[in-house]
Design a protein around this motif. Structure first.
Motif, PDB file in Angstrom:
ATOM      1  N   VAL A 124       3.055  12.205  -2.336  1.00  0.00           N
ATOM      2  CA  VAL A 124       3.896  11.840  -1.189  1.00  0.00           C
ATOM      3  C   VAL A 124       3.238  12.310   0.112  1.00  0.00           C
ATOM      4  CG1 VAL A 124       6.128  12.225  -0.056  1.00  0.00           C
ATOM      5  CG2 VAL A 124       6.052  11.753  -2.515  1.00  0.00           C
ATOM      6  N   ALA A 125       2.695  13.520   0.104  1.00  0.00           N
ATOM      7  CA  ALA A 125       2.047  14.068   1.310  1.00  0.00           C
ATOM      8  C   ALA A 125       0.861  13.219   1.745  1.00  0.00           C
ATOM      9  CB  ALA A 125       1.608  15.507   1.066  1.00  0.00           C
ATOM     10  N   SER A 126       0.233  12.522   0.815  1.00  0.00           N
ATOM     11  CA  SER A 126      -0.906  11.674   1.173  1.00  0.00           C
ATOM     12  C   SER A 126      -0.487  10.519   2.086  1.00  0.00           C
ATOM     13  CB  SER A 126      -1.585  11.119  -0.085  1.00  0.00           C
ATOM     14  OG  SER A 126      -0.786  10.111  -0.684  1.00  0.00           O
ATOM     15  N   LEU A 127       0.814  10.271   2.170  1.00  0.00           N
ATOM     16  CA  LEU A 127       1.337   9.189   3.012  1.00  0.00           C
ATOM     17  C   LEU A 127       1.797   9.671   4.381  1.00  0.00           C
ATOM     18  CD1 LEU A 127       3.584   7.482   0.304  1.00  0.00           C
ATOM     19  CD2 LEU A 127       1.253   6.836   0.946  1.00  0.00           C
ATOM     20  N   ARG A 128       1.626  10.937   4.672  1.00  0.00           N
ATOM     21  CA  ARG A 128       2.221  11.533   5.878  1.00  0.00           C
ATOM     22  C   ARG A 128       1.821  10.856   7.182  1.00  0.00           C
ATOM     23  NH1 ARG A 128       0.299  15.942   3.833  1.00  0.00           N
ATOM     24  NH2 ARG A 128      -1.918  16.216   4.117  1.00  0.00           N
ATOM     25  N   ASP A 130       1.668   7.664   7.569  1.00  0.00           N
ATOM     26  CA  ASP A 130       2.336   6.366   7.602  1.00  0.00           C
ATOM     27  C   ASP A 130       3.589   6.445   8.476  1.00  0.00           C
ATOM     28  OD1 ASP A 130       4.301   4.211   6.512  1.00  0.00           O
ATOM     29  OD2 ASP A 130       2.382   3.689   5.586  1.00  0.00           O
ATOM     30  N   ASP A 131       3.845   5.398   9.246  1.00  0.00           N
ATOM     31  CA  ASP A 131       5.013   5.370  10.131  1.00  0.00           C
ATOM     32  C   ASP A 131       6.334   5.501   9.361  1.00  0.00           C
ATOM     33  OD1 ASP A 131       3.362   5.086  12.315  1.00  0.00           O
ATOM     34  OD2 ASP A 131       3.614   2.912  12.445  1.00  0.00           O
ATOM     35  N   TYR A 132       6.334   5.097   8.087  1.00  0.00           N
ATOM     36  CA  TYR A 132       7.558   5.133   7.286  1.00  0.00           C
ATOM     37  C   TYR A 132       7.554   6.270   6.256  1.00  0.00           C
ATOM     38  CZ  TYR A 132       9.022   0.803   9.433  1.00  0.00           C
ATOM     39  OH  TYR A 132       9.430  -0.137  10.343  1.00  0.00           O
ATOM     40  N   TYR A 133       6.706   7.235   6.463  1.00  0.00           N
ATOM     41  CA  TYR A 133       6.580   8.384   5.548  1.00  0.00           C
ATOM     42  C   TYR A 133       7.935   9.030   5.244  1.00  0.00           C
ATOM     43  CZ  TYR A 133       5.575  13.264   4.329  1.00  0.00           C
ATOM     44  OH  TYR A 133       5.556  14.495   3.733  1.00  0.00           O
ATOM     45  N   GLU A 134       8.741   9.233   6.259  1.00  0.00           N
ATOM     46  CA  GLU A 134      10.031   9.912   6.082  1.00  0.00           C
ATOM     47  C   GLU A 134      10.993   9.125   5.199  1.00  0.00           C
ATOM     48  OE1 GLU A 134      11.258  12.251   9.940  1.00  0.00           O
ATOM     49  OE2 GLU A 134      10.270  10.354  10.472  1.00  0.00           O
ATOM     50  N   LEU A 135      10.745   7.855   5.032  1.00  0.00           N
ATOM     51  CA  LEU A 135      11.580   7.004   4.207  1.00  0.00           C
ATOM     52  C   LEU A 135      11.674   7.551   2.777  1.00  0.00           C
ATOM     53  CD1 LEU A 135      11.414   3.157   4.210  1.00  0.00           C
ATOM     54  CD2 LEU A 135      11.504   4.386   2.068  1.00  0.00           C
ATOM     55  N   ILE A 136      10.572   8.048   2.253  1.00  0.00           N
ATOM     56  CA  ILE A 136      10.558   8.549   0.874  1.00  0.00           C
ATOM     57  C   ILE A 136      11.550   9.704   0.712  1.00  0.00           C
ATOM     58  CG2 ILE A 136       9.141   9.651  -0.924  1.00  0.00           C
ATOM     59  CD1 ILE A 136       8.470   6.690  -0.483  1.00  0.00           C
ATOM     60  N   ALA A 137      11.482  10.683   1.590  1.00  0.00           N
ATOM     61  CA  ALA A 137      12.393  11.824   1.497  1.00  0.00           C
ATOM     62  C   ALA A 137      13.843  11.375   1.708  1.00  0.00           C
ATOM     63  CB  ALA A 137      12.022  12.902   2.510  1.00  0.00           C
ATOM     64  N   ARG A 162      11.048  -3.525   2.507  1.00  0.00           N
ATOM     65  CA  ARG A 162       9.640  -3.943   2.392  1.00  0.00           C
ATOM     66  C   ARG A 162       8.706  -2.728   2.485  1.00  0.00           C
ATOM     67  NH1 ARG A 162       9.923  -7.306   6.028  1.00  0.00           N
ATOM     68  NH2 ARG A 162       9.060  -6.132   7.786  1.00  0.00           N
ATOM     69  N   ASN A 163       8.986  -1.837   3.422  1.00  0.00           N
ATOM     70  CA  ASN A 163       8.139  -0.653   3.584  1.00  0.00           C
ATOM     71  C   ASN A 163       8.331   0.351   2.453  1.00  0.00           C
ATOM     72  OD1 ASN A 163       6.414  -0.660   6.132  1.00  0.00           O
ATOM     73  ND2 ASN A 163       8.337  -1.584   6.792  1.00  0.00           N
ATOM     74  N   LYS A 164       9.537   0.454   1.942  1.00  0.00           N
ATOM     75  CA  LYS A 164       9.773   1.310   0.766  1.00  0.00           C
ATOM     76  C   LYS A 164       8.923   0.814  -0.398  1.00  0.00           C
ATOM     77  CE  LYS A 164      12.897   0.392  -2.096  1.00  0.00           C
ATOM     78  NZ  LYS A 164      12.569   0.186  -3.509  1.00  0.00           N
ATOM     79  N   ASN A 165       8.961  -0.490  -0.644  1.00  0.00           N
ATOM     80  CA  ASN A 165       8.169  -1.064  -1.736  1.00  0.00           C
ATOM     81  C   ASN A 165       6.672  -0.849  -1.516  1.00  0.00           C
ATOM     82  OD1 ASN A 165      10.482  -1.901  -3.051  1.00  0.00           O
ATOM     83  ND2 ASN A 165      10.371  -3.989  -2.281  1.00  0.00           N
ATOM     84  N   ARG A 166       6.248  -0.993  -0.295  1.00  0.00           N
ATOM     85  CA  ARG A 166       4.831  -0.775   0.032  1.00  0.00           C
ATOM     86  C   ARG A 166       4.423   0.671  -0.264  1.00  0.00           C
ATOM     87  NH1 ARG A 166       2.535   1.377   4.272  1.00  0.00           N
ATOM     88  NH2 ARG A 166       4.441   1.416   5.513  1.00  0.00           N
ATOM     89  N   LEU A 167       5.266   1.608   0.140  1.00  0.00           N
ATOM     90  CA  LEU A 167       4.962   3.022  -0.106  1.00  0.00           C
ATOM     91  C   LEU A 167       4.983   3.352  -1.598  1.00  0.00           C
ATOM     92  CD1 LEU A 167       6.934   4.674   2.829  1.00  0.00           C
ATOM     93  CD2 LEU A 167       4.452   4.365   2.645  1.00  0.00           C
ATOM     94  N   ILE A 168       5.941   2.801  -2.319  1.00  0.00           N
ATOM     95  CA  ILE A 168       6.000   3.032  -3.775  1.00  0.00           C
ATOM     96  C   ILE A 168       4.764   2.440  -4.441  1.00  0.00           C
ATOM     97  CG2 ILE A 168       7.277   2.591  -5.919  1.00  0.00           C
ATOM     98  CD1 ILE A 168       8.568   4.649  -3.996  1.00  0.00           C
ATOM     99  N   ASN A 169       4.319   1.277  -3.972  1.00  0.00           N
ATOM    100  CA  ASN A 169       3.091   0.685  -4.525  1.00  0.00           C
ATOM    101  C   ASN A 169       1.899   1.611  -4.315  1.00  0.00           C
ATOM    102  OD1 ASN A 169       3.950  -1.721  -5.751  1.00  0.00           O
ATOM    103  ND2 ASN A 169       4.119  -2.723  -3.768  1.00  0.00           N
ATOM    104  N   LEU A 170       1.817   2.262  -3.158  1.00  0.00           N
ATOM    105  CA  LEU A 170       0.733   3.223  -2.911  1.00  0.00           C
ATOM    106  C   LEU A 170       0.878   4.454  -3.803  1.00  0.00           C
ATOM    107  CD1 LEU A 170       0.600   3.025   0.996  1.00  0.00           C
ATOM    108  CD2 LEU A 170      -1.078   2.087  -0.625  1.00  0.00           C
ATOM    109  N   LEU A 171       2.103   4.950  -3.925  1.00  0.00           N
ATOM    110  CA  LEU A 171       2.339   6.145  -4.747  1.00  0.00           C
ATOM    111  C   LEU A 171       2.071   5.877  -6.226  1.00  0.00           C
ATOM    112  CD1 LEU A 171       5.550   7.623  -3.099  1.00  0.00           C
ATOM    113  CD2 LEU A 171       3.246   8.617  -3.091  1.00  0.00           C
TER     114      LEU A 171
END
Length: 187
Positions: A124-128, A130-137, A162-171
């Motif tokens: 998760v920290a690897s996404l810090r 990203d503009d939508y990083y806080e979305l995960i928490a 859309r951004n949640k899905n994008r971040l989950i795809n990266l994670l």
């Protein structure tokens, strides 16, 4: 009441079965069903949703260790003695030794859970940046709804989704890279 003859009932039954088969095929094609197993995407979401529960489990285990240290093992009669074989000799374990063994097992479990939490938190920290990083928490650790998150970011729900899905795809790649590659090639 309408009575249907056997031919009509058979036709209805066959149509229902064919519809169910086609629906299943389409859901599999869209990767919404994968042979009864979770996709890497779903596993990633499951891990994220459970991080707070993993942390609570650690706290519960630490409380259990504290209790064992303060009052000993519970639910066991003091008159029962444990014998274990060791090269033909019998060894009698004291309550203190049994308690210490139990504590060691719990500590090992805590250490294992902490390692897994660290892996997840590092991903998760690897996404810090990203503009939508806080979305995960907000979504997975705090349990906020998509509407609440959309309000937080001052965006519409579809943008948040859309951004949640994008971040989950990266994670999922960071957490399950081998499975993601296999999943991509098997689809």
């Amino acid at each position: 009441m309408i009575q249907l003859n056997g031919e009509i009932l058979t036709l209805i039954d066959e149509t229902a079965k064919k519809t169910a088969e086609q629906t299943t095929i389409e859901l599999k094609r869209q990767n919404l069903i994968v042979k009864g197993k979770q996709t890497p995407f779903q596993k990633t979401e499951t891990l994220l949703y459970n991080v707070p529960h993993f942390k609570k489990a650690i706290k519960d285990k630490e409380d259990q260790i504290k209790e064992i240290r303060e009052i000993g093992l519970r639910g066991k009669s003091k008159s029962i003695t444990t014998f274990s074989g060791n090269s033909g000799l019998l060894e009698v374990k004291s309550e203190a030794e049994k308690a210490e063994e139990k504590i060691e097992m719990i500590e090992f479990s805590i250490a294992t859970t902490r390692r897994f939490i660290k892996i997840i938190e590092d991903a998760v920290a690897s996404l810090r940046d990203d503009d939508y990083y806080e979305l995960i928490a907000l979504r997975y650790f705090e349990g906020k709804t998509q509407e609440q998150i959309a309000e937080f970011f001052d965006r519409d729900v579809s943008t948040v989704n859309r951004n949640k899905n994008r971040l989950i795809n990266l994670l999922q790649i960071r957490l399950f890279s081998d499975e993601v590659i296999q999943y991509i090639f098997m689809s």
